[in-house]
Every structure is written in structure tokens, then in C-alpha cells.
Design a protein around this motif. Structure first.
Motif, PDB file in Angstrom:
ATOM      1  N   SER A  41       0.871  -1.176   0.000  1.00  0.00           N
ATOM      2  CA  SER A  41       0.000   0.000   0.000  1.00  0.00           C
ATOM      3  C   SER A  41       0.906   1.223   0.000  1.00  0.00           C
ATOM      4  CB  SER A  41      -0.814   0.053   1.285  1.00  0.00           C
ATOM      5  OG  SER A  41      -1.826  -0.886   1.289  1.00  0.00           O
ATOM      6  N   ALA A  42       0.289   2.380  -0.100  1.00  0.00           N
ATOM      7  CA  ALA A  42       1.045   3.624   0.035  1.00  0.00           C
ATOM      8  C   ALA A  42       1.426   3.818   1.503  1.00  0.00           C
ATOM      9  CB  ALA A  42       0.192   4.783  -0.439  1.00  0.00           C
ATOM     10  N   THR A  47      -2.624   8.288   0.761  1.00  0.00           N
ATOM     11  CA  THR A  47      -3.754   8.364  -0.172  1.00  0.00           C
ATOM     12  C   THR A  47      -4.739   9.446   0.271  1.00  0.00           C
ATOM     13  OG1 THR A  47      -3.419   6.006  -0.528  1.00  0.00           O
ATOM     14  CG2 THR A  47      -5.445   6.936  -1.409  1.00  0.00           C
ATOM     15  N   GLU A  74       1.617   4.474  -4.087  1.00  0.00           N
ATOM     16  CA  GLU A  74       2.222   3.138  -4.034  1.00  0.00           C
ATOM     17  C   GLU A  74       3.589   3.108  -4.725  1.00  0.00           C
ATOM     18  OE1 GLU A  74      -1.006   3.536  -3.841  1.00  0.00           O
ATOM     19  OE2 GLU A  74      -1.602   2.109  -2.284  1.00  0.00           O
ATOM     20  N   PHE A 136      -3.196  -1.811  -5.583  1.00  0.00           N
ATOM     21  CA  PHE A 136      -4.285  -0.843  -5.755  1.00  0.00           C
ATOM     22  C   PHE A 136      -4.373  -0.275  -7.168  1.00  0.00           C
ATOM     23  CE2 PHE A 136      -5.019   3.941  -4.700  1.00  0.00           C
ATOM     24  CZ  PHE A 136      -6.399   3.867  -4.592  1.00  0.00           C
ATOM     25  N   ARG A 150     -10.700   2.039  -2.638  1.00  0.00           N
ATOM     26  CA  ARG A 150      -9.949   2.154  -1.388  1.00  0.00           C
ATOM     27  C   ARG A 150      -9.676   0.789  -0.777  1.00  0.00           C
ATOM     28  NH1 ARG A 150      -9.146   7.092   0.910  1.00  0.00           N
ATOM     29  NH2 ARG A 150      -7.333   5.992   1.702  1.00  0.00           N
ATOM     30  N   GLY A 151      -8.484   0.619  -0.273  1.00  0.00           N
ATOM     31  CA  GLY A 151      -8.094  -0.662   0.304  1.00  0.00           C
ATOM     32  C   GLY A 151      -7.771  -1.706  -0.750  1.00  0.00           C
ATOM     33  N   GLY A 152      -7.635  -1.257  -2.013  1.00  0.00           N
ATOM     34  CA  GLY A 152      -7.498  -2.195  -3.129  1.00  0.00           C
ATOM     35  C   GLY A 152      -6.185  -2.969  -3.206  1.00  0.00           C
ATOM     36  N   SER A 153      -5.220  -2.633  -2.371  1.00  0.00           N
ATOM     37  CA  SER A 153      -3.967  -3.408  -2.401  1.00  0.00           C
ATOM     38  C   SER A 153      -4.195  -4.850  -1.974  1.00  0.00           C
ATOM     39  CB  SER A 153      -2.919  -2.789  -1.480  1.00  0.00           C
ATOM     40  OG  SER A 153      -2.658  -1.482  -1.872  1.00  0.00           O
ATOM     41  N   ASP A 154      -5.154  -5.056  -1.082  1.00  0.00           N
ATOM     42  CA  ASP A 154      -5.494  -6.439  -0.687  1.00  0.00           C
ATOM     43  C   ASP A 154      -5.894  -7.239  -1.931  1.00  0.00           C
ATOM     44  OD1 ASP A 154      -5.173  -5.814   1.965  1.00  0.00           O
ATOM     45  OD2 ASP A 154      -7.306  -5.695   2.434  1.00  0.00           O
TER      46      ASP A 154
HETATM   47  N1  ASP Z   1      -3.492   3.231  -0.719  1.00  0.00           N
HETATM   48  C1  ASP Z   1      -4.818   2.802  -1.044  1.00  0.00           C
HETATM   49  C2  ASP Z   1      -5.793   3.238   0.045  1.00  0.00           C
HETATM   50  O1  ASP Z   1      -5.392   3.838   1.027  1.00  0.00           O
HETATM   51  C3  ASP Z   1      -4.901   1.325  -1.276  1.00  0.00           C
HETATM   52  C4  ASP Z   1      -4.613   0.460  -0.065  1.00  0.00           C
HETATM   53  O2  ASP Z   1      -4.118   0.935   0.951  1.00  0.00           O
HETATM   54  O3  ASP Z   1      -4.876  -0.733  -0.133  1.00  0.00           O
HETATM   55  O4  ASP Z   1      -6.957   3.000  -0.089  1.00  0.00           O
END
Ligand code: ASP
Ligand code: MG
Length: 409
Positions: A41-42, A47, A74, A136, A150-154
């Protein structure tokens, strides 16, 4: 040699010190004889900062430019981690989503992955390198950079683990795993060793903000087992895995509360065919995220329709409903922003009866009034007053015996 995917979230790479700790963890995995593919992730908070920055320029940025902006977060973390690995004498290469061929559709800011060509990654791994991929992000067929929500690195991690047939997919975060309830609310909440994809999906969408919901959907579809664990210690976390029979021994796996929704009631709507369709079509047109829907028994040809809406969509729902009232001939709209949705989740519900009755009894015993109820095969949710939410979670956790280890998992 086995391949391990290790994804580190924003708090795990928040600053240079944390990045060096991640590099040590990767080095340790290599020493144990594995190949390692890292997804990042970043840096924590980046973000959000980028979003704030865009707002200082415009209230209405183009989605394409938003993706161009957000994807930079990222790139910072992957290059820094590669440098940290180089410092340890480890060969590593950072690659963006586009460089590893994560092809998505063109729905900017919430793109869906269409295809991944794992060839580039495999080639680098085969040369003995650690590959560090930007989470992400992807690229569409017209070469525009996209992001996955959002949260797309998972999701990046789970998708790559699936395509490259990784032996393990570890998601590192700042909590020890998935708990039976939020440990800040319930003192004796217990870390689960095992949870099914379906249960995790319910928990992810119900407000247990540990995993990105789409990544769990993907993991279920492609049979990926995820190990959610902390990057701040060495403890084993929670395995999110395919449903197994023994999992049903526990009736309930967890209790959650969601305080991010409000209740809306449209009063005295004409009880004629097509009215509900009209109401929810208008809400769908403004992309409002609606959840529980209840229509009352009608009286004298009129009925009430209630639903819950996510707070971030509340303003736009309020706006369209004012007009809608006159259009469909309803009396008025009532809003209740002081609500919480409390849910119990567990695949054991499929084979145990009386769970709903027990939940309602427990709440009644505490004089907690239930405003709305909804159920699925593995979940029962009740809307109650917000100021009673923590108490409700605690008594349900207690009454369903969640602090106790039920099965040798
Ligand atoms: N950096 C992006 C976010 O904060 C993706 C991630 O963290 O998974 O949503
Ligand atoms: Mg994140």
C-alpha cells in the motif's frame, strides 16, 4: 521452492523505520528458502493526503486524473522498499501495476481486474529477485492508469497469489488478526484462528475494517487462503479459508457494530405496484448505497418504507427524496441518524436454530429497542439506538460465549 505473497498495508510501511522492518521480514522469509512477491500500500495516510490535495484544486476532479494522482502513493513505497532490500544485499525490483500487466476495465477509481499476465513477475522471481509490486493499481486497454477502490492493495495481493499459484498469501496489518468483536469494545474479544470466506465477507461489509471486501470475494471465487496477521509482531494471525464442516460447531463467529448508516422512512406511500420500484430506481440513479429495506403492512392503501443508507450518501439521498415525496404522493420523510447496526455472523447458523430468538431476547433483557431486523443465511442484523451499541455488542458477545474457544481450530 514455494512462493509466498506478502502484502503490507499503509501502517506497516508508514515511515522509513517501518519500511526497514518490512525489509527484514522479507529477508527472513527468503532465508527460510521461499520466493517472495511483495505487494504494498502507500505509506500510511498518503492516499488521504493526495485526496485532500486534489480538493484544494477542485471539488470535481476528473476520475482519470484522480487515478493518476492516487497511484503515485504506491510508487513511493515500492521503490523505497526495494532500496531497503538492496541495503540488505538482496536483489529486488519494484514494478507498477501496469508493468506487471494488471489489466482492468476503465471504471476509474473503482476498476475491476480483467486479466493479469504473470509472466513479468515470474521471470524476475526466476532470476532470484524479490518482486515488489504496487498495490491498488492497474491499467486499462487504452493505457490509462486505473485504481481498484480504497483498500485495493489487498485485492492486488489476492489476485496475484491466485494467478501465480502462490503457496501462501499473507496480508500484514496493524492488528493481530480477525477478532470475535472489536477488542476496543469487548475486553475479552478473542482472536480467531480460522474464519470462512463467507463469514469474512459479512464481517468486512458490516464494519470490521480489517480486509477489503472485494479481495475476500475474489479469494472465495478462486479458493485463495489468506493469512491476516500483524507486521508488528511474529504471532500467527487468522486464516480466511474455504468452509470446512467443523467450522459449523461454533454457532456464531463474531459480533459487529456499524455506526456509519442512517435510517430513512418514507411515510404514507401509496401501496400500488411500481412505487417501490420508482423510489429505489431514483436512489440507484444517484448511486446511493442502500442496505436494509422494510415495507410495513399497508393501512388504508398507504404504507411506510424504511431503509438504511451509508452516511456518506446521506446528503444526496435527502436531496432526491424531497422531490420524490411529491412525485409519488407520499406524506413526508423521517430521518434517524442516531442508529447502529449490530450483527451476529456465523456459518453455524445454517445448522443451528433459535439464533434470532436468542439475539432478540438478549437485547430485550437489556431494554434495547430493535428498530429494524434483517437476516441472511449466516447473519442477523438489528438496528438499534447508537448510544446502546457498545452495550449490545458486549452482551451478545457474552451470551453467545464468544470469549471461549469452542473448537480446537
Ligand atoms: N493506498 C490505497 C488506500 O489507502 C490502497 C490500499 O491501501 O490498499 O486506499
Ligand atoms: Mg490501506
Amino acid at each position: 521452492m514455494s512462493l509466498i505473497v506478502q502484502k503490507f498495508g499503509g501502517s506497516s510501511v508508514a515511515d522509513p523505520e517501518r519500511i526497514k522492518i518490512v525489509a527484514d521480514r522479507v529477508a527472513e522469509t527468503l532465508r527460510a528458502g521461499h520466493q517472495v512477491l511483495v505487494v504494498l500500500s502507500a505509506l500510511g495516510g498518503t492516499t488521504d493526503k493526495l485526496i485532500t490535495l486534489s480538493k484544494e484544486i477542485t471539488d470535481n476532479p476528473s476520475d482519470r486524473e484522480m487515478d493518476m494522482l492516487l497511484s503515485t502513493g504506491e510508487q513511493i513505497s515500492i521503490s523505497l522498499l526495494s532500496m531497503a532490500l538492496h541495503e540488505l544485499g538482496i536483489e529486488a525490483i519494484s514494478l507498477t501495476g501496469a508493468q506487471v500487466g494488471i489489466i482492468t476495465d476503465s471504471s476509474h477509481t473503482k476498476a475491476r481486474i480483467k486479466e493479469i499476465s504473470g509472466g513479468t513477475i515470474q521471470k524476475e522471481l526466476d532470476q532470484g529477485k524479490v518482486v515488489v509490486v504496487a498495490g491498488f493499481q492497474g491499467i486499462d486497454l487504452s493505457n490509462n492508469i486505473t485504481t481498484l477502490g480504497r483498500g485495493g492493495s489487498d485485492l492486488t495481493a489476492v489476485a496475484l497469489a491466485s494467478v501465480l499459484k502462490a503457496d501462501q498469501c499473507e496480508i500484514y496489518t496493524d492488528v493481530d488478526g480477525i477478532y470475535t468483536a472489536d477488542p476496543r469494545v469487548v475486553a475479552d474479544a478473542r482472536k480467531l484462528e480460522l474464519i470462512s470466506h463467507d463469514e469474512m465477507l459479512e464481517l468486512a461489509s458490516l464494519g470490521a475494517n480489517v480486509m477489503n471486501a472485494r479481495s475476500v470475494e475474489f479469494a472465495k471465487k478462486f479458493g485463495v487462503t489468506i493469512h491476516v496477521r500483524s507486521s508488528f509482531n511474529q504471532k500467527d494471525g487468522t486464516l480466511i479459508t474455504e468452509e470446512a464442516e467443523k467450522m459449523e460447531d461454533a454457532v456464531i463467529r463474531g459480533v459487529t457494530k456499524n455506526t456509519e448508516e442512517s435510517k430513512v422512512t418514507i411515510l404514507h406511500v401509496p401501496d400500488t405496484p411500481g412505487v417501490a420500484a420508482k423510489v429505489f430506481k431514483i436512489l440507484a440513479d444517484v448511486n446511493a448505497n442502500i442496505d436494509m429495506i422494510i415495507q410495513n403492512v399497508s393501512e388504508k392503501g398507504k404504507t411506510d418504507i424504511s431503509f438504511t443508507v451509508i452516511n456518506s450518501d446521506f446528503a444526496k439521498v435527502q436531496k432526491v427524496l424531497e422531490e420524490l415525496c411529491t412525485e409519488v404522493g407520499a406524506d413526508s420523510v423521517e430521518y434517524d441518524q442516531n442508529i447502529a447496526k449490530i450483527s451476529v455472523v456465523g456459518i453455524g447458523m445454517k445448522s443451528h436454530s433459535g439464533v434470532a430468538a436468542k439475539m432478540f431476547e438478549v437485547l430485550a433483557h437489556e431494554s434495547i429497542n430493535i428498530k429494524m431486523i434483517s437476516t441472511s443465511e449466516i447473519k442477523i442484523s438489528c438496528v438499534i439506538a447508537k448510544d446502546q451499541a457498545d452495550k449490545a455488542v458486549r452482551v451478545l458477545h457474552e451470551e453467545f460465549d464468544l470469549a471461549k474457544e469452542l473448537i480446537p481450530e
